[in-house]
Design a protein around this motif. Structure first.
Motif, PDB file in Angstrom:
ATOM      1  N   PHE A 209      -0.801   4.376   0.749  1.00 42.26           N
ATOM      2  CA  PHE A 209       0.350   3.592   1.512  1.00 42.26           C
ATOM      3  C   PHE A 209       1.079   2.956   0.176  1.00 42.26           C
ATOM      4  CE2 PHE A 209      -2.485   4.749   4.650  1.00 42.26           C
ATOM      5  CZ  PHE A 209      -1.603   5.335   5.694  1.00 42.26           C
ATOM      6  N   PHE A 210       2.291   2.887   0.174  1.00 39.70           N
ATOM      7  CA  PHE A 210       2.946   2.221  -0.756  1.00 39.70           C
ATOM      8  C   PHE A 210       4.116   1.514  -0.271  1.00 39.70           C
ATOM      9  CE2 PHE A 210       6.698   5.203  -2.428  1.00 39.70           C
ATOM     10  CZ  PHE A 210       6.739   5.927  -1.484  1.00 39.70           C
ATOM     11  N   SER A 211       4.549   0.754  -0.896  1.00 43.80           N
ATOM     12  CA  SER A 211       5.675  -0.465  -0.005  1.00 43.80           C
ATOM     13  C   SER A 211       6.679  -0.652  -1.039  1.00 43.80           C
ATOM     14  CB  SER A 211       5.073  -1.663   0.512  1.00 43.80           C
ATOM     15  OG  SER A 211       3.874  -1.158   1.386  1.00 43.80           O
ATOM     16  N   PRO A 212       7.581   0.232  -1.436  1.00 44.93           N
ATOM     17  CA  PRO A 212       8.566  -0.229  -2.012  1.00 44.93           C
ATOM     18  C   PRO A 212       9.699  -0.836  -1.298  1.00 44.93           C
ATOM     19  CG  PRO A 212       8.759   2.207  -1.943  1.00 44.93           C
ATOM     20  CD  PRO A 212       7.306   1.613  -1.380  1.00 44.93           C
ATOM     21  N   PRO A 213      10.460  -2.041  -1.503  1.00 44.60           N
ATOM     22  CA  PRO A 213      10.448  -2.426  -2.845  1.00 44.60           C
ATOM     23  C   PRO A 213       9.563  -3.558  -3.143  1.00 44.60           C
ATOM     24  CG  PRO A 213      11.859  -3.475  -1.363  1.00 44.60           C
ATOM     25  CD  PRO A 213      11.419  -2.581  -0.686  1.00 44.60           C
ATOM     26  N   TYR A 214       8.567  -3.691  -2.303  1.00 39.96           N
ATOM     27  CA  TYR A 214       7.478  -4.932  -2.467  1.00 39.96           C
ATOM     28  C   TYR A 214       6.608  -4.392  -3.478  1.00 39.96           C
ATOM     29  CZ  TYR A 214       9.493  -6.237   1.756  1.00 39.96           C
ATOM     30  OH  TYR A 214      10.713  -6.627   2.876  1.00 39.96           O
ATOM     31  N   THR A 215       6.207  -3.197  -3.654  1.00 39.29           N
ATOM     32  CA  THR A 215       5.387  -2.571  -4.627  1.00 39.29           C
ATOM     33  C   THR A 215       6.190  -1.974  -5.609  1.00 39.29           C
ATOM     34  OG1 THR A 215       5.050  -0.602  -3.529  1.00 39.29           O
ATOM     35  CG2 THR A 215       3.473  -2.556  -2.942  1.00 39.29           C
ATOM     36  N   SER A 216       5.724  -1.746  -7.148  1.00 42.61           N
ATOM     37  CA  SER A 216       6.335  -1.156  -8.052  1.00 42.61           C
ATOM     38  C   SER A 216       5.969   0.399  -8.183  1.00 42.61           C
ATOM     39  CB  SER A 216       6.155  -2.032  -9.301  1.00 42.61           C
ATOM     40  OG  SER A 216       4.748  -1.752  -9.398  1.00 42.61           O
ATOM     41  N   ASP A 217       6.792   0.999  -9.042  1.00 45.62           N
ATOM     42  CA  ASP A 217       6.511   2.394  -9.273  1.00 45.62           C
ATOM     43  C   ASP A 217       4.853   2.563  -9.960  1.00 45.62           C
ATOM     44  OD1 ASP A 217       8.795   3.483  -8.347  1.00 45.62           O
ATOM     45  OD2 ASP A 217       9.701   3.699 -10.467  1.00 45.62           O
ATOM     46  N   ASN A 218       4.868   1.523 -10.896  1.00 46.18           N
ATOM     47  CA  ASN A 218       3.462   1.488 -11.353  1.00 46.18           C
ATOM     48  C   ASN A 218       2.364   1.322 -10.615  1.00 46.18           C
ATOM     49  OD1 ASN A 218       4.254   1.873 -14.008  1.00 46.18           O
ATOM     50  ND2 ASN A 218       4.623  -0.387 -14.484  1.00 46.18           N
ATOM     51  N   ALA A 219       2.342   0.749  -9.491  1.00 46.90           N
ATOM     52  CA  ALA A 219       1.351   0.563  -8.421  1.00 46.90           C
ATOM     53  C   ALA A 219       1.142   2.254  -7.875  1.00 46.90           C
ATOM     54  CB  ALA A 219       1.604  -0.200  -7.287  1.00 46.90           C
ATOM     55  N   LEU A 220       2.183   2.732  -7.532  1.00 52.91           N
ATOM     56  CA  LEU A 220       2.267   4.302  -7.021  1.00 52.91           C
ATOM     57  C   LEU A 220       1.618   5.186  -8.109  1.00 52.91           C
ATOM     58  CD1 LEU A 220       2.899   6.350  -4.887  1.00 52.91           C
ATOM     59  CD2 LEU A 220       5.032   6.580  -5.662  1.00 52.91           C
ATOM     60  N   ASN A 221       2.161   4.824  -9.557  1.00 51.48           N
ATOM     61  CA  ASN A 221       1.691   5.714 -10.407  1.00 51.48           C
ATOM     62  C   ASN A 221       0.175   5.572 -10.799  1.00 51.48           C
ATOM     63  OD1 ASN A 221       3.793   7.267 -10.961  1.00 51.48           O
ATOM     64  ND2 ASN A 221       4.883   5.656 -12.350  1.00 51.48           N
ATOM     65  N   LYS A 222      -0.233   4.353 -10.768  1.00 51.55           N
ATOM     66  CA  LYS A 222      -1.858   3.978 -10.636  1.00 51.55           C
ATOM     67  C   LYS A 222      -2.606   4.736  -9.766  1.00 51.55           C
ATOM     68  CE  LYS A 222      -4.680  -0.116 -10.288  1.00 51.55           C
ATOM     69  NZ  LYS A 222      -4.597  -1.387  -9.737  1.00 51.55           N
ATOM     70  N   ALA A 223      -2.309   4.670  -8.674  1.00 52.33           N
ATOM     71  CA  ALA A 223      -3.082   5.554  -7.839  1.00 52.33           C
ATOM     72  C   ALA A 223      -2.916   7.149  -8.020  1.00 52.33           C
ATOM     73  CB  ALA A 223      -2.429   5.449  -6.287  1.00 52.33           C
ATOM     74  N   LYS A 224      -1.778   7.614  -8.684  1.00 51.16           N
ATOM     75  CA  LYS A 224      -1.622   9.096  -9.071  1.00 51.16           C
ATOM     76  C   LYS A 224      -2.667   9.168 -10.214  1.00 51.16           C
ATOM     77  CE  LYS A 224       2.813  10.229  -7.366  1.00 51.16           C
ATOM     78  NZ  LYS A 224       4.221  10.311  -7.594  1.00 51.16           N
ATOM     79  N   GLU A 225      -2.570   8.326 -11.132  1.00 45.96           N
ATOM     80  CA  GLU A 225      -3.465   8.293 -12.210  1.00 45.96           C
ATOM     81  C   GLU A 225      -5.035   8.454 -11.886  1.00 45.96           C
ATOM     82  OE1 GLU A 225      -1.728   7.961 -15.446  1.00 45.96           O
ATOM     83  OE2 GLU A 225      -3.693   8.146 -16.472  1.00 45.96           O
ATOM     84  N   LEU A 226      -5.398   7.617 -10.927  1.00 45.38           N
ATOM     85  CA  LEU A 226      -6.544   7.366 -10.428  1.00 45.38           C
ATOM     86  C   LEU A 226      -7.075   8.895  -9.820  1.00 45.38           C
ATOM     87  CD1 LEU A 226      -6.807   4.074  -8.916  1.00 45.38           C
ATOM     88  CD2 LEU A 226      -8.191   4.836 -10.652  1.00 45.38           C
TER      89      LEU A 226
END
Ligand code: ATP
Ligand code: MG
Length: 405
Positions: A209-226
């Motif tokens: 679950f991601f919440s732009p604009p409250y969360t950044s692209d980096n938060a999403l990319n971090k989950a992808k990287e994990l």
């Protein structure tokens, strides 16, 4: 030492016919996949062992990959020799000279599937014992816990020698235990839970679950990287990003503060179930650990779990944080997990969530929002990516630093 093959021993193999076939078939497929970029290998699955002929390929990089494949109990780099004793002596000496230090204790352990060979197992053990007594008088024979065990396997096609046995990853081959939806945050616990799901053979797809604009692209990319960090264990993994901001705004506007977290989690679970059903998944996995935080008391789990009857598996439920961290370090997700990118839940976290929420109150407050409509909106906005081994998502250092400042 140039080995001729890696001999792979199967893990927790149920002995029943069909299951055995499925296990070996799946393991073979997973091994082929993880070793696809070594063109000279020849991989031969047999009833008791899987043989990986190296044909000149160095053994170490192959073994590094194998050590992450679930369903393998252990493996040994082995030398294949012709079926005559001169060849056995020459190669056994070369192997022992390389692996048995001066004064080491040792024993010879022979297995024979070819009963026509001139020596039986006892004969082979004695012959090699005498041989080393002469050629390596420094070595001491020791039956219990020797430093080095020289394993000799006499098979129909050749004789195999090995002195090294590497522990495999254990577990069951990924794909032998159906599919499940894995709720992956950017935290420490859920990647570990995902690893443990894969270990039991479960084919997982990530739901994040991601919440732009409250969360950044980096938060999403971090989950992808994990997720990418888990591909050495699971092969490529489907990653489903679920937009969650509108739901959170609605909940924040309409639900009393003490129940914000409970209702958010109920909606996350409802959406995960909807995705799981769409994809034919049998269960939901998450990274909850009993009592760790307010949302993970048993009362809270009950108030959240209320929205579904689909099985929810919580692999780290009873582990201490230190145990979870130790595993996160082992699978190399820890450093990534502690990078401080705001997660959708941190942003909308109430200052003091209820630790003992009531199920009927949770049900009641949930009626304040348009559950169906909001879910349909999120489901229409799913972003699906397939994440493959070796992919990177957080490689733009500039962006990361900018985001951290
Ligand atoms: P984690 O380290 O896994 O984030 P946590 O201790 O931070 O765990 P919570 O944030 O309370 O715990 O989350 C509990 C579980 O809920 C997570 O392990 C994960 O399975 C799920 N979860 C939380 N946030 C998300 C998210 N943004 N997307 C998907 N699942 C989530
Ligand atoms: Mg979290």
């Amino acid at each position: 030492m140039q080995y001729s093959e890696i001999m792979v021993r199967y893990g927790e193999l149920s002995t029943k016919g069909r299951n055995r076939k499925a296990f070996i078939g799946r393991l073979n497929g997973n091994v082929v996949k993880t070793l696809h970029d070594f063109p000279d290998l020849r991989i031969r699955p047999k009833r008791d062992r899987l043989h990986i002929e190296l044909n000149g390929t160095p053994s170490q990089p192959v073994m590094d990959r194998l050590s992450k494949v679930f369903g393998i109990q252990s493996f040994s780099p082995s030398i294949e020799v012709e079926k005559n004793m001169d060849a056995v002596y020459d190669n056994a000496l070369a192997l022992m000279n390389e692996t048995a230090p001066q004064g080491a204790s040792f024993k010879v352990e022979t297995k024979r599937s070819d009963k026509t060979f001139e020596l039986d197992t006892n004969g082979m053990n004695l012959a090699l014992g005498d041989f080393f007594d002469e050629k390596r008088p420094d070595l001491v024979v020791k039956m219990k816990h020797p430093d080095v065990t020289l394993r000799v396997e006499v098979r129909r096609e050749a004789i195999y020698l090995s002195t090294e046995t590497v522990k495999g990853a254990g577990g069951l081959p990924v794909g032998t235990a159906s599919k499940a939806a894995m709720m992956l945050s950017g935290g420490i616990d859920s990647p570990v839970a995902a690893y443990l799901a894969l270990k039991r053979g479960v084919d997982i797809e990530m739901v994040h679950f991601f919440s732009p604009p409250y969360t950044s692209d980096n938060a999403l990319n971090k989950a992808k990287e994990l997720t990418a960090k888990l591909t050495p264990y699971g092969g490529s993994i489907k990653f489903i990003a679920v937009p969650f901001a509108h739901i959170q705004e609605e909940i924040k506007a309409k639900v009393p503060e003490g129940y914000l977290m409970t209702i958010q989690r109920r909606l996350m679970l409802r959406l995960t179930e909807a995705i799981a059903k769409q994809n034919g998944d049998m269960a939901i996995f998450n990274g909850e650990s009993v009592g760790q935080v307010a949302s993970q008391t048993l009362a809270s789990m009950a108030a959240i779990n209320d929205v579904t009857v689909m099985p929810i598996v919580r692999p780290v439920a009873t582990m201490d944080k230190t145990e979870i961290i130790a595993l996160a370090e082992k699978i190399d997700t820890y450093e990534l997990s502690i990078m401080p990118f705001e997660d959708c839940c941190t942003i909308f976290a109430p200052p003091s969530p209820k630790t003992q929420p009531k199920i009927d109150k949770a049900r009641y407050y949930e009626t304040k929002i348009d559950v169906e409509g909001l879910m349909a909106e999120s489901m229409a906005g799913l972003q699906v990516t397939q994440i493959r081994p070796g992919q990177e998502f957080l490689n733009q250092d500039q962006d990361i630093i900018a985001d951290l400042l």
